[in-house]
Write an enzyme that holds these catalytic residues in place. Structure first.
Site, PDB file in Angstrom:
ATOM      1  N   HIS A  43      -5.185 -51.540 -11.949  1.00  0.00           N
ATOM      2  CA  HIS A  43      -5.900 -50.589 -12.811  1.00  0.00           C
ATOM      3  C   HIS A  43      -4.946 -49.558 -13.380  1.00  0.00           C
ATOM      4  O   HIS A  43      -4.929 -48.399 -12.945  1.00  0.00           O
ATOM      5  CB  HIS A  43      -7.001 -49.878 -12.007  1.00  0.00           C
ATOM      6  CG  HIS A  43      -8.199 -50.731 -11.777  1.00  0.00           C
ATOM      7  ND1 HIS A  43      -9.043 -50.553 -10.720  1.00  0.00           N
ATOM      8  CD2 HIS A  43      -8.698 -51.764 -12.483  1.00  0.00           C
ATOM      9  CE1 HIS A  43     -10.004 -51.457 -10.778  1.00  0.00           C
ATOM     10  NE2 HIS A  43      -9.816 -52.206 -11.843  1.00  0.00           N
ATOM     11  N   CYS A  70      -3.405 -59.095  -2.746  1.00  0.00           N
ATOM     12  CA  CYS A  70      -2.766 -58.361  -1.646  1.00  0.00           C
ATOM     13  C   CYS A  70      -3.080 -59.076  -0.318  1.00  0.00           C
ATOM     14  O   CYS A  70      -4.229 -59.451  -0.085  1.00  0.00           O
ATOM     15  CB  CYS A  70      -3.293 -56.934  -1.612  1.00  0.00           C
ATOM     16  SG  CYS A  70      -2.733 -56.047  -0.146  1.00  0.00           S
ATOM     17  N   GLU A  83     -12.792 -56.143  -6.208  1.00  0.00           N
ATOM     18  CA  GLU A  83     -12.399 -56.621  -4.871  1.00  0.00           C
ATOM     19  C   GLU A  83     -13.617 -57.166  -4.116  1.00  0.00           C
ATOM     20  O   GLU A  83     -13.550 -58.218  -3.471  1.00  0.00           O
ATOM     21  CB  GLU A  83     -11.758 -55.490  -4.055  1.00  0.00           C
ATOM     22  CG  GLU A  83     -11.322 -55.977  -2.673  1.00  0.00           C
ATOM     23  CD  GLU A  83     -10.889 -54.860  -1.722  1.00  0.00           C
ATOM     24  OE1 GLU A  83     -10.255 -53.890  -2.171  1.00  0.00           O
ATOM     25  OE2 GLU A  83     -11.194 -54.974  -0.520  1.00  0.00           O
ATOM     26  N   THR A 108     -11.194 -52.766   1.223  1.00  0.00           N
ATOM     27  CA  THR A 108      -9.978 -52.133   1.784  1.00  0.00           C
ATOM     28  C   THR A 108      -9.907 -50.637   1.515  1.00  0.00           C
ATOM     29  O   THR A 108      -9.303 -49.896   2.273  1.00  0.00           O
ATOM     30  CB  THR A 108      -8.697 -52.783   1.201  1.00  0.00           C
ATOM     31  OG1 THR A 108      -8.798 -52.755  -0.226  1.00  0.00           O
ATOM     32  CG2 THR A 108      -8.510 -54.194   1.686  1.00  0.00           C
ATOM     33  N   CYS A 139      -7.678 -50.549   4.516  1.00  0.00           N
ATOM     34  CA  CYS A 139      -6.221 -50.498   4.441  1.00  0.00           C
ATOM     35  C   CYS A 139      -5.743 -49.065   4.679  1.00  0.00           C
ATOM     36  O   CYS A 139      -6.236 -48.129   4.051  1.00  0.00           O
ATOM     37  CB  CYS A 139      -5.785 -50.984   3.062  1.00  0.00           C
ATOM     38  SG  CYS A 139      -4.057 -50.707   2.767  1.00  0.00           S
ATOM     39  N   SER A 154      -1.837 -47.128  -8.255  1.00  0.00           N
ATOM     40  CA  SER A 154      -1.491 -48.018  -9.361  1.00  0.00           C
ATOM     41  C   SER A 154      -0.616 -47.318 -10.412  1.00  0.00           C
ATOM     42  O   SER A 154      -0.502 -47.778 -11.538  1.00  0.00           O
ATOM     43  CB  SER A 154      -2.767 -48.580  -9.996  1.00  0.00           C
ATOM     44  OG  SER A 154      -3.706 -47.560 -10.160  1.00  0.00           O
TER      45      SER A 154
HETATM   46 FE1  F3S Z   1      -3.332 -53.885  -0.531  1.00  0.00          FE
HETATM   47 FE2  F3S Z   1      -3.923 -51.664   0.664  1.00  0.00          FE
HETATM   48 FE3  F3S Z   1      -2.764 -51.616  -1.630  1.00  0.00          FE
HETATM   49  S1  F3S Z   1      -5.189 -53.448   0.515  1.00  0.00           S
HETATM   50  S2  F3S Z   1      -3.427 -53.428  -2.708  1.00  0.00           S
HETATM   51  S3  F3S Z   1      -1.872 -52.393   0.255  1.00  0.00           S
HETATM   52  S4  F3S Z   1      -4.353 -50.248  -0.968  1.00  0.00           S
END
Ligand code: F3S
Length: 282
Positions: free
Chosen positions: A41, A98, A127, A165, A193, A265
Site C-alpha cells: 500500500h 509474507c 489479507e 497479522t 505479527c 510500507s
Molecule cells: Fe509480514 Fe508482519 Fe510485515 S506479517 S508484511 S512482517 S507486518
C-alpha cells in the site's frame, strides 16, 4: 539545531522489504511483468514499479484475460483460487506473500476441513480475503468483542481462531478470553505479527519526548494512520505526510527535538528525504 530521532522500526517491515525487493528485481520493461493488486500500500512504490514497466492487475477479470507474462502475488497474500487459476492457465507467478501470512494460510488450510475457522480481523482487508480463500469450508470474520460475544459456530463445530497479522493484540486477547469462556472446543493461534506492535511502541515512546513528530506514510495505509493516531495522542504537533513536499511544520524556535517514524510500507528514500529536510531547516 534540533535533535532528530528516527525510529529504528520506521519503514518497511521484513515481509514488505522482501516483497518490494523481489518486485524490483523482476521488473523489466522488456518483459510482461504484472502485480496482482498493489504489491504494497504505497503509491510512490507502485509508481516506481510502473516506471520500470510493472503493470497493475486490479481485478480477477484482468487476471483471467492474461495470456502470458509473470504475475507477482502481493505481500498480503491471495486466495488459493488465484494461484489455481494461474497454474491452470500456465502463467508464471512469483508469490511474495509474507511468510507470517503464509503461515496463517497453512493453518487454516489444514484446520478448516474439520473445524470452523474464525478470523479476528477486518473483512474488507485483502489479507483477510486471502486467508478466507485458503479455507476449505467458509470462514467467519469478527472484528469486535460484541461480535465475539454473539458468535455461535455453525452446527456446533469446533473452532479454530486466528488473527489478521495487523490486528490489535489487546482486542485479540479480549476476543480469545470470550471464546475460552464459551463451552465449545476452540483452538487459538496467535498470528499477530510483532512488527506492528514494536513499531507502535517505539513511535509512542519517541513522540512522548518530542516537541514535534512526523509520521510518513501513504494515506491508504492503515498501519501508517494508526501510527499517526498514537503519536498525536502524546505529541500535539504531529504531522502525517506522504512525502517531504507536504510537510507544513516550521521551526519557530520552540522545536528542540523532532521525532520521525514511518509506516511499514514507506520506502527508505522517502524517510531519508524527510530527515535531510529536517536537518537543514530545524
Ligand atoms: Fe509480514 Fe508482519 Fe510485515 S506479517 S508484511 S512482517 S507486518
Amino acid at each position: 539545531m534540533a535533535d532528530i530521532i528516527t525510529a529504528k522500526t520506521a519503514g518497511f517491515c521484513f515481509g514488505v522489504k522482501k516483497a518490494v525487493d523481489k518486485a524490483f528485481e523482476l521488473a523489466d520493461p522488456e518483459k510482461k511483468v504484472y502485480t496482482y493488486g498493489p504489491v504494497i500500500h504505497n503509491d510512490e512504490v507502485i509508481k516506481r514499479l510502473s516506471d520500470k514497466g510493472v503493470k497493475l492487475l486490479e481485478s480477477e477479470e484482468e487476471l483471467n484475460a492474461l495470456q502470458s507474462g509473470t504475475v507477482i502475488l502481493r505481500s498480503h497474500g491471495v486466495p488459493k483460487a488465484v494461484i489455481d487459476l494461474l497454474e491452470d492457465k500456465g502463467i508464471d507467478y512469483v508469490d511474495v506473500t509474507c511468510p507470517f501470512v503464509k503461515r496463517i494460510h497453512d493453518i487454516v488450510y489444514k484446520e478448516s476441513e474439520e473445524k470452523q475457522i474464525v478470523i479476528a480481523g477486518n473483512p474488507a482487508h485483502p489479507e483477510v480475503e486471502g486467508i478466507m480463500g485458503w479455507c476449505k469450508t467458509p470462514a467467519d470474520v469478527i472484528s469486535t468483542e460484541e461480535e465475539a460475544d454473539a458468535y455461535e459456530p455453525k452446527d456446533g463445530r469446533d473452532v479454530c481462531l486466528v488473527a489478521q497479522t495487523t490486528f490489535n493484540y489487546k482486542k485479540f486477547k479480549k476476543i480469545l478470553e470470550i471464546f475460552e469462556k464459551k463451552s465449545y472446543h476452540v483452538i487459538i493461534v496467535n498470528t499477530i505479527c510483532n512488527a506492528t506492535a514494536n513499531h507502535q511502541t517505539e513511535a509512542r515512546s519517541i513522540a512522548e519526548g518530542a516537541d514535534a513528530m512526523i509520521v510518513i506514510g501513504d494515506k491508504k495505509s492503515s498501519n501508517s494512520r494508526k501510527l499517526y493516531e498514537i503519536c498525536s495522542e502524546v505529541c500535539p504537533r504531529t504531522e502525517f505526510i506522504q512525502t517531504v513536499s507536504e510537510l507544513k511544520l516550521k521551526q519557530d524556535g520552540s522545536i528542540r527535538k523532532v521525532g520521525i517514524t514511518a509506516g511499514a510500507s514507506t520506502p527508505n528514500y522517502i524517510i531519508e528525504e524527510v530527515q535531510n529536510y529536517v536537518r537543514r531547516e530545524f
